[in-house]
Design an enzyme around this catalytic site. Sequence first.
Site, mmCIF file in Angstrom:
data_model
loop_
_atom_site.group_PDB
_atom_site.id
_atom_site.type_symbol
_atom_site.label_atom_id
_atom_site.label_comp_id
_atom_site.label_asym_id
_atom_site.label_seq_id
_atom_site.Cartn_x
_atom_site.Cartn_y
_atom_site.Cartn_z
ATOM 1 N N LYS A 187 0.504 87.771 98.354
ATOM 2 C CA LYS A 187 1.132 88.375 96.873
ATOM 3 C C LYS A 187 1.277 89.344 96.457
ATOM 4 O O LYS A 187 2.146 89.497 96.351
ATOM 5 C CB LYS A 187 0.126 87.430 96.301
ATOM 6 C CG LYS A 187 -0.978 86.300 96.496
ATOM 7 C CD LYS A 187 0.641 85.455 95.803
ATOM 8 C CE LYS A 187 -0.134 84.319 95.714
ATOM 9 N NZ LYS A 187 1.361 82.869 94.687
ATOM 10 N N ASP A 215 7.077 69.521 94.397
ATOM 11 C CA ASP A 215 5.465 69.967 94.905
ATOM 12 C C ASP A 215 5.717 69.029 96.148
ATOM 13 O O ASP A 215 6.544 67.837 96.740
ATOM 14 C CB ASP A 215 4.560 69.387 94.063
ATOM 15 C CG ASP A 215 3.085 69.333 94.641
ATOM 16 O OD1 ASP A 215 2.590 70.357 93.769
ATOM 17 O OD2 ASP A 215 2.323 69.133 95.422
ATOM 18 N N ASP A 243 9.002 70.109 100.998
ATOM 19 C CA ASP A 243 7.591 70.922 101.494
ATOM 20 C C ASP A 243 8.924 72.480 101.562
ATOM 21 O O ASP A 243 9.440 73.008 102.099
ATOM 22 C CB ASP A 243 7.528 70.790 102.575
ATOM 23 C CG ASP A 243 6.874 72.147 103.845
ATOM 24 O OD1 ASP A 243 6.470 72.857 102.887
ATOM 25 O OD2 ASP A 243 6.433 71.690 104.300
ATOM 26 N N ILE A 244 8.279 73.776 100.554
ATOM 27 C CA ILE A 244 8.759 74.337 100.508
ATOM 28 C C ILE A 244 8.874 75.833 100.919
ATOM 29 O O ILE A 244 9.508 76.515 100.822
ATOM 30 C CB ILE A 244 8.780 75.209 99.177
ATOM 31 C CG1 ILE A 244 6.424 75.479 98.970
ATOM 32 C CG2 ILE A 244 9.119 74.513 97.713
ATOM 33 C CD1 ILE A 244 6.587 76.390 97.677
ATOM 34 N N TYR A 282 -3.434 86.337 102.648
ATOM 35 C CA TYR A 282 -2.882 85.854 101.152
ATOM 36 C C TYR A 282 -3.004 86.804 100.020
ATOM 37 O O TYR A 282 -2.002 87.046 99.313
ATOM 38 C CB TYR A 282 -4.550 84.953 100.225
ATOM 39 C CG TYR A 282 -4.249 84.420 99.030
ATOM 40 C CD1 TYR A 282 -2.862 83.720 98.357
ATOM 41 C CD2 TYR A 282 -5.150 85.089 97.905
ATOM 42 C CE1 TYR A 282 -2.840 83.459 96.959
ATOM 43 C CE2 TYR A 282 -4.531 84.797 96.726
ATOM 44 C CZ TYR A 282 -3.675 83.881 96.356
ATOM 45 O OH TYR A 282 -4.209 83.550 95.276
HETATM 46 N N1 LIG Z 1 -6.688 79.160 90.770
HETATM 47 C C1 LIG Z 1 -6.644 80.770 91.099
HETATM 48 O O1 LIG Z 1 -7.776 80.836 90.974
HETATM 49 C C2 LIG Z 1 -5.794 81.458 91.260
HETATM 50 C C3 LIG Z 1 -5.970 82.633 91.232
HETATM 51 C C4 LIG Z 1 -4.600 83.685 91.481
HETATM 52 C C5 LIG Z 1 -3.677 83.609 91.957
HETATM 53 N N2 LIG Z 1 -3.308 81.803 91.524
HETATM 54 C C6 LIG Z 1 -1.751 81.266 92.009
HETATM 55 O O2 LIG Z 1 -1.467 80.190 91.565
HETATM 56 C C7 LIG Z 1 -1.344 79.291 92.296
HETATM 57 C C8 LIG Z 1 -1.385 78.193 91.822
HETATM 58 O O3 LIG Z 1 -2.480 77.956 92.280
HETATM 59 P P1 LIG Z 1 -3.757 76.513 92.186
HETATM 60 O O4 LIG Z 1 -4.360 76.838 91.853
HETATM 61 O O5 LIG Z 1 -3.211 76.054 90.481
HETATM 62 O O6 LIG Z 1 -2.918 75.670 93.092
HETATM 63 P P2 LIG Z 1 -3.140 73.898 93.429
HETATM 64 O O7 LIG Z 1 -4.096 74.757 95.192
HETATM 65 O O8 LIG Z 1 -3.606 73.401 92.552
HETATM 66 O O9 LIG Z 1 -1.911 73.842 93.460
HETATM 67 C C9 LIG Z 1 -0.959 73.837 94.418
HETATM 68 C C10 LIG Z 1 0.311 73.050 94.170
HETATM 69 O O10 LIG Z 1 1.515 73.384 95.075
HETATM 70 C C11 LIG Z 1 1.532 72.244 95.560
HETATM 71 N N3 LIG Z 1 2.025 73.244 97.545
HETATM 72 C C12 LIG Z 1 0.876 73.074 99.086
HETATM 73 N N4 LIG Z 1 1.880 73.537 99.791
HETATM 74 C C13 LIG Z 1 2.585 73.209 98.996
HETATM 75 C C14 LIG Z 1 4.310 72.877 99.833
HETATM 76 N N5 LIG Z 1 4.246 73.667 100.952
HETATM 77 N N6 LIG Z 1 5.586 72.931 99.163
HETATM 78 C C15 LIG Z 1 5.592 72.145 98.104
HETATM 79 N N7 LIG Z 1 4.420 72.433 97.335
HETATM 80 C C16 LIG Z 1 2.947 72.381 97.964
HETATM 81 C C17 LIG Z 1 0.274 71.471 96.390
HETATM 82 O O11 LIG Z 1 0.317 70.081 96.514
HETATM 83 C C18 LIG Z 1 -0.337 71.483 94.875
HETATM 84 O O12 LIG Z 1 -0.045 70.607 94.219
HETATM 85 C C19 LIG Z 1 -0.846 80.053 93.611
HETATM 86 O O13 LIG Z 1 0.587 80.730 94.038
HETATM 87 C C20 LIG Z 1 -2.095 80.781 93.326
HETATM 88 O O14 LIG Z 1 -1.981 81.542 94.626
HETATM 89 C C21 LIG Z 1 -4.300 80.741 91.566
#
Ligand SMILES: NC(=O)c1ccc[n+]([C@@H]2O[C@H](COP(=O)([O-])OP(=O)(O)OC[C@H]3O[C@@H](n4cnc5c(N)ncnc54)[C@H](O)[C@@H]3O)[C@@H](O)[C@H]2O)c1
Length: 251
Positions: A161, A40, A63-64, A157
């Site tokens: 995706k 992360d 940072d990925i 987004y």
């Molecule tokens: N929560 C939703 O409603 C939802 C719905 C559909 C899809 N998703 C997908 O599920 C996944 C997780 O979503 P979430 O809501 O749990 O996300 P979140 O924002 O709660 O967590 C994302 C994590 O990624 C980390 N991150 C951000 N940029 C980064 C980088 N450049 N390098 C490394 N780490 C990084 C952040 O610090 C955080 O810990 C995502 O791919 C999102 O698109 C989420």
Amino acid sequence: MANYPEIMGRSVVITGAAAGIGEAAARGFYEQGAHVFLLDIDAGRVQAIASELGERAQAIQVDITHPEAVIKAFEAIDRAGHGLDIFINCAGGYQKLLTVEKMDLEEWDKTIALNLRATFLCCQAAIPRLKKSSAGRIINVTSISGRTVHAASSPAYGAAKAGVTQLTRFLAYELGPFGITANTIAPLTTLTPRVAALRTPEDFARIASQVPMGRLATVDDHVAAMLYLASDGAGFVTGVALDTNGGRVMM
Ligand SMILES: NC(=O)c1ccc[n+]([C@@H]2O[C@H](COP(=O)([O-])OP(=O)(O)OC[C@H]3O[C@@H](n4cnc5c(N)ncnc54)[C@H](O)[C@@H]3O)[C@@H](O)[C@H]2O)c1
């Protein structure tokens, strides 16, 4: 949560493991007895979660979206000596609800970089390591927004995706001969802190009312799907998008 004894001792790398779905995945795979690498950008939080989990968990700050940083992170995983069996790319998301007409280029580029470019970079780094595993798995997290237009969201987004879904099909095609599967899960709106801040309670009620299962998703819905895709029983399932969205995708 179902128990998959074969996951015990396997090495699992999860990006975005400091929050939301990625954090839940790290906890879920740890509970199954796996070695879990939590990647992360948020160093403090990811370290705190790894420390709380215990000795089979290791935090790596990265940072990925940066190629050199991704290479260094995977070298750190190599040094731990557990190999790599399961790669879960969960980091992603967007920060602004915008129409195509209103979208600024900076937001477009940032969103494509985090969701699509980073998935490419991390999968590319994971491939040679996964080839050494007897049960290699790639699980990329996409979204219902990449499968259909279900509500106001981010066009960048959704486009990113959808790109991850197609990238994953290429991975499935290329890596099948090595016994590696590559799949996506496509979540519906899940009340992680980031998403809770983006929408109103009325938005959430409206979205839930359009879901055949009658509710929003929980992080456990997604972790259950990841565990299944990582299991030995899913060894012949590849190139699929597993819709963890309560049937919303077909509406
Ligand atoms: N929560 C939703 O409603 C939802 C719905 C559909 C899809 N998703 C997908 O599920 C996944 C997780 O979503 P979430 O809501 O749990 O996300 P979140 O924002 O709660 O967590 C994302 C994590 O990624 C980390 N991150 C951000 N940029 C980064 C980088 N450049 N390098 C490394 N780490 C990084 C952040 O610090 C955080 O810990 C995502 O791919 C999102 O698109 C989420």
